[in-house]
Design an enzyme around this catalytic site. Structure first.
Site, PDB file in Angstrom:
ATOM      1  N   HIS A  52       0.824  -1.215   0.000  1.00 14.43           N
ATOM      2  CA  HIS A  52       0.000   0.000   0.000  1.00 14.43           C
ATOM      3  C   HIS A  52       0.852   1.256   0.000  1.00 14.43           C
ATOM      4  O   HIS A  52       1.230   1.767   1.056  1.00 14.43           O
ATOM      5  CB  HIS A  52      -0.910  -0.024   1.233  1.00 14.43           C
ATOM      6  CG  HIS A  52      -2.029   0.953   1.192  1.00 14.43           C
ATOM      7  ND1 HIS A  52      -3.249   0.709   1.800  1.00 14.43           N
ATOM      8  CD2 HIS A  52      -2.156   2.171   0.622  1.00 14.43           C
ATOM      9  CE1 HIS A  52      -4.044   1.739   1.602  1.00 14.43           C
ATOM     10  NE2 HIS A  52      -3.407   2.648   0.897  1.00 14.43           N
ATOM     11  N   HIS A  54       1.312   5.282  -2.036  1.00 14.26           N
ATOM     12  CA  HIS A  54       0.817   6.307  -2.970  1.00 14.26           C
ATOM     13  C   HIS A  54       2.028   7.114  -3.416  1.00 14.26           C
ATOM     14  O   HIS A  54       2.496   7.984  -2.689  1.00 14.26           O
ATOM     15  CB  HIS A  54      -0.172   7.238  -2.272  1.00 14.26           C
ATOM     16  CG  HIS A  54      -1.387   6.546  -1.727  1.00 14.26           C
ATOM     17  ND1 HIS A  54      -2.572   6.473  -2.409  1.00 14.26           N
ATOM     18  CD2 HIS A  54      -1.597   5.898  -0.559  1.00 14.26           C
ATOM     19  CE1 HIS A  54      -3.467   5.808  -1.687  1.00 14.26           C
ATOM     20  NE2 HIS A  54      -2.891   5.457  -0.554  1.00 14.26           N
ATOM     21  N   PHE A  55       2.550   6.807  -4.609  1.00 14.73           N
ATOM     22  CA  PHE A  55       3.727   7.528  -5.091  1.00 14.73           C
ATOM     23  C   PHE A  55       3.358   8.749  -5.941  1.00 14.73           C
ATOM     24  O   PHE A  55       4.238   9.405  -6.505  1.00 14.73           O
ATOM     25  CB  PHE A  55       4.681   6.583  -5.825  1.00 14.73           C
ATOM     26  CG  PHE A  55       5.483   5.687  -4.894  1.00 14.73           C
ATOM     27  CD1 PHE A  55       5.574   5.965  -3.536  1.00 14.73           C
ATOM     28  CD2 PHE A  55       6.157   4.584  -5.381  1.00 14.73           C
ATOM     29  CE1 PHE A  55       6.302   5.155  -2.678  1.00 14.73           C
ATOM     30  CE2 PHE A  55       6.900   3.764  -4.533  1.00 14.73           C
ATOM     31  CZ  PHE A  55       6.976   4.041  -3.183  1.00 14.73           C
ATOM     32  N   ARG A  56       2.029   9.064  -5.988  1.00 15.32           N
ATOM     33  CA  ARG A  56       1.580  10.360  -6.561  1.00 15.32           C
ATOM     34  C   ARG A  56       2.069  10.601  -7.983  1.00 15.32           C
ATOM     35  O   ARG A  56       2.329  11.759  -8.357  1.00 15.32           O
ATOM     36  CB  ARG A  56       2.057  11.528  -5.680  1.00 15.32           C
ATOM     37  CG  ARG A  56       1.889  11.339  -4.179  1.00 15.32           C
ATOM     38  CD  ARG A  56       0.476  11.550  -3.763  1.00 15.32           C
ATOM     39  NE  ARG A  56       0.344  11.679  -2.319  1.00 15.32           N
ATOM     40  CZ  ARG A  56      -0.738  11.286  -1.655  1.00 15.32           C
ATOM     41  NH1 ARG A  56      -1.767  10.762  -2.304  1.00 15.32           N
ATOM     42  NH2 ARG A  56      -0.819  11.455  -0.373  1.00 15.32           N
ATOM     43  N   ASN A  87      -5.153   6.118  -7.084  1.00 16.79           N
ATOM     44  CA  ASN A  87      -5.782   7.441  -6.951  1.00 16.79           C
ATOM     45  C   ASN A  87      -4.782   8.569  -7.185  1.00 16.79           C
ATOM     46  O   ASN A  87      -4.609   9.468  -6.368  1.00 16.79           O
ATOM     47  CB  ASN A  87      -6.483   7.590  -5.588  1.00 16.79           C
ATOM     48  CG  ASN A  87      -5.541   7.414  -4.419  1.00 16.79           C
ATOM     49  OD1 ASN A  87      -4.589   6.653  -4.481  1.00 16.79           O
ATOM     50  ND2 ASN A  87      -5.801   8.137  -3.349  1.00 16.79           N
ATOM     51  N   HIS A 171     -10.637   0.313   0.685  1.00 18.17           N
ATOM     52  CA  HIS A 171     -10.654   1.297   1.773  1.00 18.17           C
ATOM     53  C   HIS A 171     -12.069   1.286   2.322  1.00 18.17           C
ATOM     54  O   HIS A 171     -13.011   1.739   1.661  1.00 18.17           O
ATOM     55  CB  HIS A 171     -10.285   2.682   1.254  1.00 18.17           C
ATOM     56  CG  HIS A 171     -10.267   3.723   2.334  1.00 18.17           C
ATOM     57  ND1 HIS A 171      -9.153   4.479   2.622  1.00 18.17           N
ATOM     58  CD2 HIS A 171     -11.221   4.123   3.214  1.00 18.17           C
ATOM     59  CE1 HIS A 171      -9.435   5.291   3.632  1.00 18.17           C
ATOM     60  NE2 HIS A 171     -10.680   5.108   4.002  1.00 18.17           N
ATOM     61  N   HIS A 220      -5.599  -1.182   5.825  1.00 24.82           N
ATOM     62  CA  HIS A 220      -5.458  -0.425   7.076  1.00 24.82           C
ATOM     63  C   HIS A 220      -6.607  -0.584   8.091  1.00 24.82           C
ATOM     64  O   HIS A 220      -7.292   0.372   8.415  1.00 24.82           O
ATOM     65  CB  HIS A 220      -5.212   1.063   6.813  1.00 24.82           C
ATOM     66  CG  HIS A 220      -6.018   1.693   5.708  1.00 24.82           C
ATOM     67  ND1 HIS A 220      -7.386   1.570   5.602  1.00 24.82           N
ATOM     68  CD2 HIS A 220      -5.644   2.445   4.651  1.00 24.82           C
ATOM     69  CE1 HIS A 220      -7.799   2.223   4.552  1.00 24.82           C
ATOM     70  NE2 HIS A 220      -6.773   2.758   3.942  1.00 24.82           N
ATOM     71  N   ASP A 286       0.807   2.360   3.833  1.00 23.21           N
ATOM     72  CA  ASP A 286      -0.090   3.424   3.365  1.00 23.21           C
ATOM     73  C   ASP A 286       0.696   4.730   3.244  1.00 23.21           C
ATOM     74  O   ASP A 286       0.259   5.795   3.680  1.00 23.21           O
ATOM     75  CB  ASP A 286      -1.320   3.580   4.255  1.00 23.21           C
ATOM     76  CG  ASP A 286      -2.420   4.419   3.582  1.00 23.21           C
ATOM     77  OD1 ASP A 286      -2.250   4.814   2.405  1.00 23.21           O
ATOM     78  OD2 ASP A 286      -3.439   4.691   4.246  1.00 23.21           O
ATOM     79  N   HIS A 290       2.337  14.299   1.987  1.00 20.61           N
ATOM     80  CA  HIS A 290       1.859  15.642   1.603  1.00 20.61           C
ATOM     81  C   HIS A 290       2.934  16.629   2.044  1.00 20.61           C
ATOM     82  O   HIS A 290       3.687  16.353   2.985  1.00 20.61           O
ATOM     83  CB  HIS A 290       0.539  15.978   2.307  1.00 20.61           C
ATOM     84  CG  HIS A 290      -0.597  15.087   1.914  1.00 20.61           C
ATOM     85  ND1 HIS A 290      -1.294  15.242   0.741  1.00 20.61           N
ATOM     86  CD2 HIS A 290      -1.136  14.020   2.541  1.00 20.61           C
ATOM     87  CE1 HIS A 290      -2.234  14.313   0.664  1.00 20.61           C
ATOM     88  NE2 HIS A 290      -2.167  13.555   1.744  1.00 20.61           N
TER      89      HIS A 290
HETATM   90 ZN    ZN Z   1      -3.966   4.618   1.055  1.00 22.18          ZN
END
Ligand code: ZN
Length: 434
Positions: A52, A54-56, A87, A171, A220, A286, A290
């Protein structure tokens, strides 16, 4: 490579032979070869798999991560394979977008990656299955995901993913149960706003709708009740380091703002006990960075998520050293089970597997400081915590981390499931002893 490893139920002296093509050719008491390295008391551990992150990437100009920076942090944190969430901006809900994301990974991956596609629309699942390694579904709105499935849409989504043969990560929070009260100003307030009962309700609805054959991973989980509802129904679940180690508090620091929220200390302690007992199939980060500026906004405005791919395994290795966690339990949840979930057998030291492993020196503890980490966002919620970073990390026999520094080339590959180990679900607490 001569060191120690956890094999057949105990930590024992072992030698691992690495052959041409970066594969393990021997795991024995003594291996003959041209070059031998004695690692002394250091422990050889398979590279971890983080299900899990998020490498954006792709993302907007204000994103503080991409594939190059994210996978380098993974390498340094002992993670050799990541599953990247869909996402991004744009959302990975079309094959053409997925294909351009694949193109963006070329020559930029320090470790291996699996790309997940969005399962928000049932009609697109069959075509997306051709280009992805699994699916992700949000039951509540999230970063770059607004539309969530209603009562009539959930069943067809689950059926369609089941037919694809790929896994589904969900999620699970029910936004109908989020509180309408004043905006939260603390992590305890955020927990009151998105309470554990919203998570429980979403899991109940989800589990009741799951068709036969669907490989489901509930992301999670934050409470033992949520965990047991998932695992007792025969499904898999993840826990993050932040839900295992941090509790909701009166702190107004939005760096601890995550979805689902941190829970009160009594719930956190129970979740930790379940992890220690081997009841939680997967450890995942996860990783959702930011910028510090975004997180420094008033609590209600700050986005949710924190970085973690570089620190999750090191934080837990420190717990092993403190005798609070069995090494075998960590290895099963961080390395073996999550790799097999993605259809990759490499989460164990075994002949024929890619030589993906870590060298861990348990005497080399250090305090976590954001300035020593490699996250472009520049902060960690674990400032000052004890951690043990892998001294070396090998991917297919090639050293990518040496002396705790990244020394690799972008040799990471995209992976898709090769075979699926259905015996993984439900997890049995004793399974790490094989
Ligand atoms: Zn996530």
């Amino acid at each position: 490579m001569a060191g120690r490893a956890w094999l057949r139920g105990r930590l024992q002296p072992i030698e691992v032979g690495v052959g041409e093509g970066g594969r393990i050719v021997a795991v024995k008491k003594s291996v003959t070869g041209e070059r031998r390295r004695d690692l002394g008391d250091a422990v050889l551990m398979p590279s971890a798999t983080d299900l899990h992150v998020h490498f954006r990437d792709p993302g907007g100009p204000d994103e503080v991560e991409d594939f190059a920076s994210g996978t380098r942090q993974a390498a340094l944190g002992g993670v050799g394979l990541v599953a990247d969430m869909p996402n991004t901006r744009p959302l990975m809900d079309r094959l053409s977008r997925l294909e351009s994301k694949v193109a963006r990974t070329r020559g930029r991956l320090a470790v291996d990656a699996a790309l997940l596609a969005s399962a928000q629309r049932a009609g697109r699942i069959p075509i997306l299955a051709a280009g992805s390694a699994g699916f992700k579904l949000y039951l509540s709105p999230s970063t770059n995901v607004e539309a969530t499935p209603d009562e009539t849409e959930l069943g067809p989504i689950l059926e369609s993913v089941a037919r694809s043969g790929l896994s589904l990560t969900v999620h699970a929070e029910d936004p109908a149960l989020f509180s309408e009260l004043d905006p939260a100003t603390t992590s305890a307030g955020w927990d009151a706003h998105r309470p554990a009962r919203a998570e429980a309700a979403a899991i109940t609805r989800l589990v009741a709708a799951v068709p036969a054959g669907l490989r489901l991973d509930v992301a999670h989980v934050t409470t033992v009740d949520a965990l047991r509802a998932v695992v007792q129904a025969g499904h898999a679940s993840e826990a993050t380091a932040h839900h295992l180690l941090l509790a909701a508090s009166s702190s107004t620091d939005a760096r601890r703002k995550v979805n689902p929220p941190l829970r009160p200390e009594v719930e956190r302690a129970k979740l930790w006990e379940a992890f220690r007992a081997g009841e939680i199939p997967f450890l995942a980060s996860d990783h959702a960075p930011h910028s510090a500026a975004a997180k420094d906004q008033p609590y209600a405005l700050a986005p949710s998520g924190m970085p973690g791919v570089e620190t999750t395994v090191p934080l837990l290795l420190a717990r092993v050293r403190q005798s609070e966690l069995a090494f075998a339990t960590l290895q099963a949840a961080a390395c073996d089970r999550p790799a097999r979930w993605l259809g990759q057998p490499e989460g164990r030291l075994a002949v024929g597997h890619d030589a993906n492993f870590l060298v861990v020196d348990f005497r080399k503890r250090r305090r976590l400081h954001a300035r020593d980490l490699h996250a472009p966002c520049g902060w960690t919620a674990f400032e000052g915590w004890e951690a043990i970073f892998p001294r070396e990390h090998y991917l297919r026999g090639e050293r990518i981390v040496e002396g705790g520094e990244y020394v690799g080339r972008p040799i990471g590959r995209l992976v898709r499931p090769e075979y699926v180990d259905r015996a993984l679900v439900p997890s049995s607490p004793g399974s790490e002893r094989r």
